[in-house]
Design a protein around this motif. Structure first.
Motif, mmCIF file in Angstrom:
data_model
loop_
_atom_site.group_PDB
_atom_site.id
_atom_site.type_symbol
_atom_site.label_atom_id
_atom_site.label_comp_id
_atom_site.label_asym_id
_atom_site.label_seq_id
_atom_site.Cartn_x
_atom_site.Cartn_y
_atom_site.Cartn_z
ATOM 1 N N GLU A 189 0.825 -1.208 0.000
ATOM 2 C CA GLU A 189 0.000 0.000 0.000
ATOM 3 C C GLU A 189 0.857 1.255 0.000
ATOM 4 O OE1 GLU A 189 -3.016 0.120 3.074
ATOM 5 O OE2 GLU A 189 -3.428 -1.995 2.688
ATOM 6 N N ILE A 190 1.942 1.195 0.750
ATOM 7 C CA ILE A 190 2.820 2.369 0.830
ATOM 8 C C ILE A 190 3.439 2.654 -0.542
ATOM 9 C CG2 ILE A 190 4.987 3.243 1.785
ATOM 10 C CD1 ILE A 190 4.222 1.607 4.337
ATOM 11 N N VAL A 191 3.941 1.602 -1.175
ATOM 12 C CA VAL A 191 4.561 1.783 -2.490
ATOM 13 C C VAL A 191 3.528 2.326 -3.479
ATOM 14 C CG1 VAL A 191 5.565 0.546 -4.453
ATOM 15 C CG2 VAL A 191 6.349 0.047 -2.128
ATOM 16 N N GLN A 192 2.352 1.718 -3.444
ATOM 17 C CA GLN A 192 1.278 2.143 -4.333
ATOM 18 C C GLN A 192 0.946 3.620 -4.108
ATOM 19 O OE1 GLN A 192 -1.750 -0.772 -3.795
ATOM 20 N NE2 GLN A 192 -3.160 0.251 -5.192
ATOM 21 N N GLU A 193 0.838 3.993 -2.853
ATOM 22 C CA GLU A 193 0.480 5.369 -2.545
ATOM 23 C C GLU A 193 1.583 6.341 -2.936
ATOM 24 O OE1 GLU A 193 -2.009 4.857 1.106
ATOM 25 O OE2 GLU A 193 -1.643 7.023 1.209
ATOM 26 N N ARG A 194 2.830 5.934 -2.713
ATOM 27 C CA ARG A 194 3.932 6.834 -3.071
ATOM 28 C C ARG A 194 4.000 7.012 -4.584
ATOM 29 N NH1 ARG A 194 9.442 5.943 -0.042
ATOM 30 N NH2 ARG A 194 9.751 7.957 -1.052
ATOM 31 N N LEU A 195 3.768 5.924 -5.320
ATOM 32 C CA LEU A 195 3.800 6.039 -6.778
ATOM 33 C C LEU A 195 2.714 6.998 -7.253
ATOM 34 C CD1 LEU A 195 4.378 2.307 -7.774
ATOM 35 C CD2 LEU A 195 5.953 4.204 -8.161
ATOM 36 N N GLU A 196 1.566 6.918 -6.610
ATOM 37 C CA GLU A 196 0.463 7.769 -7.055
ATOM 38 C C GLU A 196 0.627 9.208 -6.588
ATOM 39 O OE1 GLU A 196 -3.105 5.584 -6.020
ATOM 40 O OE2 GLU A 196 -2.978 4.462 -7.888
ATOM 41 N N ARG A 197 1.097 9.376 -5.350
ATOM 42 C CA ARG A 197 1.205 10.726 -4.798
ATOM 43 C C ARG A 197 2.446 11.453 -5.258
ATOM 44 N NH1 ARG A 197 0.030 11.331 1.552
ATOM 45 N NH2 ARG A 197 -1.681 9.857 1.664
ATOM 46 N N GLU A 198 3.587 10.780 -5.104
ATOM 47 C CA GLU A 198 4.845 11.479 -5.368
ATOM 48 C C GLU A 198 5.198 11.466 -6.853
ATOM 49 O OE1 GLU A 198 7.850 9.861 -2.707
ATOM 50 O OE2 GLU A 198 6.337 9.707 -1.134
ATOM 51 N N TYR A 199 4.731 10.462 -7.562
ATOM 52 C CA TYR A 199 5.101 10.367 -8.979
ATOM 53 C C TYR A 199 3.900 10.542 -9.902
ATOM 54 C CZ TYR A 199 9.467 8.773 -7.014
ATOM 55 O OH TYR A 199 10.636 8.697 -6.305
ATOM 56 N N ASP A 200 2.716 10.735 -9.309
ATOM 57 C CA ASP A 200 1.527 11.052 -10.079
ATOM 58 C C ASP A 200 1.228 10.033 -11.180
ATOM 59 O OD1 ASP A 200 -0.659 12.578 -10.565
ATOM 60 O OD2 ASP A 200 0.348 13.894 -12.008
ATOM 61 N N ILE A 201 1.366 8.772 -10.833
ATOM 62 C CA ILE A 201 1.079 7.730 -11.820
ATOM 63 C C ILE A 201 -0.205 7.014 -11.418
ATOM 64 C CG2 ILE A 201 1.870 5.542 -12.796
ATOM 65 C CD1 ILE A 201 4.726 6.594 -12.355
ATOM 66 N N ASP A 202 -1.121 6.942 -12.369
ATOM 67 C CA ASP A 202 -2.370 6.232 -12.132
ATOM 68 C C ASP A 202 -2.107 4.750 -12.298
ATOM 69 O OD1 ASP A 202 -4.718 7.132 -11.270
ATOM 70 O OD2 ASP A 202 -5.454 7.823 -13.210
ATOM 71 N N LEU A 203 -2.332 3.986 -11.244
ATOM 72 C CA LEU A 203 -1.923 2.591 -11.253
ATOM 73 C C LEU A 203 -3.091 1.638 -11.214
ATOM 74 C CD1 LEU A 203 0.869 2.192 -8.585
ATOM 75 C CD2 LEU A 203 1.094 1.947 -11.034
ATOM 76 N N LEU A 204 -2.896 0.506 -11.828
ATOM 77 C CA LEU A 204 -3.810 -0.593 -11.615
ATOM 78 C C LEU A 204 -2.987 -1.700 -10.976
ATOM 79 C CD1 LEU A 204 -6.371 -1.802 -14.207
ATOM 80 C CD2 LEU A 204 -5.459 -3.236 -12.416
ATOM 81 N N THR A 205 -3.302 -2.022 -9.739
ATOM 82 C CA THR A 205 -2.557 -3.064 -9.039
ATOM 83 C C THR A 205 -3.415 -4.318 -9.011
ATOM 84 O OG1 THR A 205 -1.620 -1.341 -7.664
ATOM 85 C CG2 THR A 205 -1.319 -3.597 -6.922
ATOM 86 N N THR A 206 -2.868 -5.403 -9.469
ATOM 87 C CA THR A 206 -3.660 -6.640 -9.482
ATOM 88 C C THR A 206 -3.688 -7.225 -8.076
ATOM 89 O OG1 THR A 206 -1.783 -8.069 -9.949
ATOM 90 C CG2 THR A 206 -2.951 -7.134 -11.842
ATOM 91 N N MET A 207 -4.517 -8.240 -7.913
ATOM 92 C CA MET A 207 -4.616 -8.810 -6.575
ATOM 93 C C MET A 207 -3.280 -9.423 -6.189
ATOM 94 S SD MET A 207 -7.018 -11.733 -7.892
ATOM 95 C CE MET A 207 -6.635 -12.487 -9.450
ATOM 96 N N PRO A 208 -2.890 -9.206 -4.931
ATOM 97 C CA PRO A 208 -1.604 -9.710 -4.495
ATOM 98 C C PRO A 208 -1.632 -11.225 -4.311
ATOM 99 C CG PRO A 208 -2.715 -8.542 -2.715
ATOM 100 C CD PRO A 208 -3.595 -8.440 -3.906
ATOM 101 N N ASN A 209 -0.493 -11.830 -4.472
ATOM 102 C CA ASN A 209 -0.396 -13.262 -4.203
ATOM 103 C C ASN A 209 0.936 -13.555 -3.522
ATOM 104 O OD1 ASN A 209 0.326 -12.827 -7.349
ATOM 105 N ND2 ASN A 209 1.715 -14.344 -6.436
#
Lengths: 391, 598
Positions: free
Chosen positions: B351-371
């Protein structure tokens, strides 16, 4: 002779719309700009309309425009007295230039016109009447909050015929909440026995914010299923075609030669000037609309200002899209050559993926004939989705 | 220089039990932070940490304190991350200390996470200073909590300090206790340098900065140092101590805690747990306890707009500079296009990585279900690891699959034991043991497949225990499982990004639920859309999104063409945000459907 389609109609003439927003009662499905029980405002409102007429009379492009249609829409125009209608028509004739024998349509609600009024309207210059019948089932009329009775419908039609106005249109509505197919068939059958020149058959749209929408949300009214809507719509087309009415637009049917010239102008890219509160206009480059408030409308004009509320200058992309989706709503479809000439590009190239997709659909949704793109029978049912592809 | 005036310690506490507030009081009392510099909870300096109220990465700070004996002591507070995803970092922070302050909330009592960290500290021979915080609360149950603590660590009741970190009451006594009870570091200055890296951060100007605890010897600028795990040699540019800002020092010696800058380009070379030595006079052995931190959870990360792919790569590269535990490699999905398979320590890390990518790098992400990662014994006898369910070979090509297991510790009021057992059974838990922390609270041990707890286990546990349960876990190894690949097919074509490895007994239920969820998410189209779940070639569930049969608005609104046009444009716009699978348009949400299945 086949009537001319909207893309071949003389696009040089313009249309004039006049909005009369007054109603005795608001219908529960209506989301047009209308007000109930405000008839006392009519004289002031008409005074403002006359000012608006005078203002546009000196403004380009309207000053030099030739108008070929006038449409009194509502609301309930038949709440106006014949002298009021006469005054407006006189002002219009004095201010604008008209073609020979313009189509002058007047919307009436049964029950608001006494038999004396119609000849007077005709004398003032009205030559086409559109009656808001909606249904021939008393129960359905109540359900729609319509105030008139079957007897009043008959009386109104008879009065129109007696008045010498030979061009009659009837508005009907189907897919009413809880409606059964047999009821709809009955309304259609009754409508054709009256032999109107034109029939508009609208599928009821439950618009956000209307009392009907609230009823549906509260579970007090049940919308007709999509499958049934489909059956209603297909039946309407078949039934009216069997009775000699040509299906020339999504919701409009006419005996040969009696298409609504006015409505066709919305679809073929003609200019139109809308007068009155909340009326919409198109001057060839811009679309603009008036304020949605009667006091504001009056106030603006009293202060020597135009009552324009919003306007939008159309980009080339928007004009392309509009030409396509408006043309697709008409049975004549899109004249591909005209599109290419107007915009200087190859239609098939620009829209290849969309065209492929719509042709590949089973059954296909569009067809190409005589360098026109038209909706297929299935395409009519999916008109919005087809049009959206070209956005 | 003698090291007997040094004290290195950390704070062990459950979230919200007052660790950060206590740390703030220490900084004030020791005048490490001047008036005006004080921001609440200064140790948590990442925005995200502040928002989530937890410490994600460890930090350290050096303070000076004049004790009752009028001597001036140097106190190094080494902060520990407060989440199970970062338990290895916790263990290395503990290894840098001689003492630990155990903070327990007077109203809440001891929690699972506190216990597992506490056990690590006890195993590492740290001196424990028990503290009960928030003693001023009306709901404080000081006697109950005292008994829990004495049962837990076998101390006397009078060793427990009563504190209110908020008001500052009793905080001085803690610092005095640190000096009195925690032993000074023991090391030999004349031995070759051994320094433990307990954390590292990336600075865009100075590269990777290692936070170190010197165990033996001394480190100074100009020295050639070697990292044991990589064998790489660097020249030290600067060493110093960590105040609120870095403060350069001539050298760091036995027992000291500080930083080391040595022109290291990224944090992959300053791994937590590694040992730094003098390359010209090297220690023979590294300090004990180093291990490679391996990702526990994997997910695909795809840019929602394919043009953002390169930006995503750059952003991940930058994040990795600062996060040695982040691993990723390019991945191609038929459904989602080009993206990356990213490995994380756990779901919070993800979640942290996802949030940093979206907030700090402004990238709209699609994260698949984790396994989780699986081990597959192939028919030819070789063992392969797979981190992507789509890579699982077909049934005939492997002998068995192993999945990671964890040992979980759940602390819960005894009234909820039944609920916990019910949940554990649903999640394939293997019961191990129950003990009691006090007469009302049970400490239950279970073993679970990791895959059963990575999604929503903790949320479920909380809701089934009215929020009272606390939970912690350790990885214990791989075990064979009766696992199958569940494929989701859209109009007959499997969607790779939706494949999932599940236990055989759960495949049917999952398949049914996912299909149902997908049916709600996928809008109706101009044709029928079949959603199927399959195990191998066997279809186990099917839902159908019926074709749209009528879509035409009657009126053109009396010349209001703009309104009509905007409606159509909106309809089209909605489609643009969807992913095209064959001719079917699927909203991004559908790829997360599995996470929303109950």
């Amino acid at each position: 002779m086949k009537p001319a389609g909207p893309n071949t109609i003389n696009t040089k003439t313009a249309a004039l719309y006049l909005h009369i927003p007054f109603c005795v009662k608001r219908c529960n499905y209506c989301d047009f700009f209308t007000v109930a029980q405000q008839e006392k405002l009519i004289p002031d409102y008409l005074r403002a309309v006359l000012r608006e007429v005078k203002s546009y009379a000196v403004v380009e492009p309207w000053r030099d425009e030739i108008f070929s249609t006038i449409y009194f829409g509502g609301g309930t125009p038949s709440l106006l007295s014949p002298p009021q209608v006469g005054e407006i028509l006189t002002a219009l004739r004095q201010s604008f230039q008209f073609s020979q024998q313009p189509e002058v349509t007047f919307e009436v609600n049964p029950g608001t016109v006494t038999s004396g009024k119609l000849p007077a309207y005709a004398a003032a210059g009205i030559n086409r009447i559109s009656i808001g019948v909606q249904s021939f089932w008393p129960h359905e009329l109540q359900q729609l909050d319509r105030l008139h009775t079957l007897r009043e419908i008959e009386a109104t039609v008879a009065a129109v015929r007696r008045s010498g106005i030979g061009n009659l249109s009837i508005d009907l509505m189907f897919a009413l909440t809880g409606q059964k197919p047999s009821r709809w068939r009955h309304s259609l059958e009754r409508a054709v026995t009256l032999k109107p020149q034109h029939i508009s058959a609208y599928s009821l749209t439950i618009e956000n914010g209307t009392p009907l929408h609230k009823m549906v949300q509260a579970g007090k009214a049940k919308p007709v299923s999509e499958l049934r809507q489909r059956i209603f719509y297909n039946f309407t087309i078949e039934f009216l075609e069997e009775n000699g009415y040509e299906h020339y637009e999504v919701s409009n049917y006419a005996l040969p030669g009696f298409e609504s010239r006015h409505n066709s102008k919305y679809w073929d890219g003609s200019r139109y000037l809308g007068l009155g509160a909340a009326a919409h206009s198109f001057d060839g480059r811009r679309r603009f609309s008036n304020v949605r408030s009667i006091p504001q409308y009056i106030d603006r004009l009293d202060n020597g200002k135009l009552p324009v509320f919003s306007e939008e200058l159309l980009t080339t992309a928007v004009r392309q899209f509009e030409m396509i989706f408006l043309a697709l709503r008409h049975s004549c479809g899109l004249d591909v050559n005209e599109f290419e000439a107007r915009f200087g590009l190859r239609f098939q190239e620009k829209f290849q993926p969309q065209i492929d997709k719509l042709l590949a659909h089973q059954p296909p949704l569009i067809k190409f004939e005589d360098s026109r793109m038209r909706l297929t029978r299935e395409g009519w049912l999916m008109c919005d989705s087809v049009c959206a592809e070209f956005a | 220089m003698n090291s007997d005036h040094f004290r290195n310690f950390c704070i062990i506490a459950h979230i919200d039990h007052g660790k950060s507030t206590l740390a703030d009081r220490f900084l004030e009392i020791t005048a490490t932070v001047r008036a005006g510099e004080m921001q609440d909870q200064v140790l948590d300096d990442m925005d995200l940490e502040r928002e989530r109220g937890i410490t994600i990465k460890a930090h350290a700070i050096t303070m000076n304190y004049v004790a009752a004996d009028k001597r001036r002591y140097t106190l190094n507070l080494i902060d520990t991350p407060g989440h199970v995803d970062f338990s290895y970092e916790v263990s290395r922070s503990l290894a840098a200390c001689e003492g630990a302050i155990l903070v327990v909330d007077a109203a809440q009592g001891v929690e699972a996470q506190t216990i597992s960290t506490l056990y690590q500290a006890i195993e590492g021979d740290l001196t424990i200073i028990p503290v009960i915080n928030k003693v001023d609360l009306p709901s404080a149950q000081i006697d109950v909590v005292k008994r829990q603590i004495t049962d837990l660590i076998g101390c006397d009741e009078d060793e427990i300090l009563l504190v209110s970190a908020k008001s500052g009451k009793g905080v001085d006594e803690i610092l005095q206790a640190v000096i009195d009870r925690v032993p000074a570091p023991v090391g030999q200055k004349d031995k070759p340098l051994s320094a433990l890296v307990f954390d590292s951060v990336y600075d865009p100007y100075r590269g990777a900065i290692a936070y170190i605890r010197v165990v033996h010897g001394e480190i100074h600028a100009g020295m050639q140092i070697k990292f044991f795990t990589t064998g790489k040699v660097f020249e030290v540019a600067e060493v110093g101590i960590l105040r609120l800002k870095k403060e350069a020092a001539k050298s760091l010696s036995v027992g000291e805690v500080g930083y080391c800058i040595a022109g290291v380009k990224d944090v992959q070379d300053t791994k937590v747990g590694d040992t730094i030595t003098n390359s010209r006079n090297a220690a023979t052995e590294p300090l004990p306890g180093y291990r490679d931190v391996l990702p526990m959870v994997y997910a695909g990360m795809f840019p929602t707009v394919s043009e953002d792919y390169e930006d995503l790569r750059t952003a991940l590269d930058k994040l990795r500079l600062n996060d040695a535990s982040l691993v990723f490699e390019p991945e191609t999905s038929v459904a989602l296009g080009f993206g990356f398979r990213v490995g994380f320590l756990g779901l919070l890390h993800m979640e942290i990585v996802q949030e940093r990518l979206e907030r700090e790098y402004d990238i709209d992400l699609l994260t698949t279900m984790p396994n989780v990662e699986f081990r597959v014994k192939l028919s030819d006898g070789t063992m392969v690891e797979i981190d992507n369910p789509a890579d699982l070979p077909s049934r005939g090509d492997f002998e068995y699959v192993e999945e990671p297991y964890i040992r979980a510790q759940i602390i819960v009021p005894k009234d909820f034991i039944g609920n916990v057992m019910k949940l554990a059974m649903e999640r394939r838990g293997v019961y191990k043991n129950t003990s009691y922390i006090d007469p009302t609270r049970a400490d239950i041990t279970y073993e679970f497949p990791l895959s059963e707890i990575i999604f929503d286990f903790f949320d479920k546990l909380k809701s089934m225990t009215k929020g009272y349960a606390s939970f912690d876990y350790d990885f214990i190894g791989f075990q064979k499982g009766d696992l199958v690949k569940l494929d989701i097919l859209i109009n007959g074509d499997p969607v790779d990004a939706l494949s999932h490895i599940v236990h055989k007994d759960k495949a049917y239920d999952w398949g049914r639920k996912i299909c149902k969820k997908m049916k709600d998410i996928i809008p109706r189209q101009m044709f029928e859309v079949a959603i199927q779940a399959a195990v191998g070639s066997r279809i186990i569930s099917r839902e159908t999104v019926r074709a749209m049969r009528k879509d035409v608005t009657s009126k053109c609104y009396g010349g209001d063409i703009s309104r009509k046009r905007k409606l159509l444009e909106k309809q089209k716009e909605g489609k643009k945000r969807m992913k095209q699978l064959g001719k079917v348009e699927i909203p991004q949400d559908a790829f997360l459907a599995i996470l929303k299945v109950d």
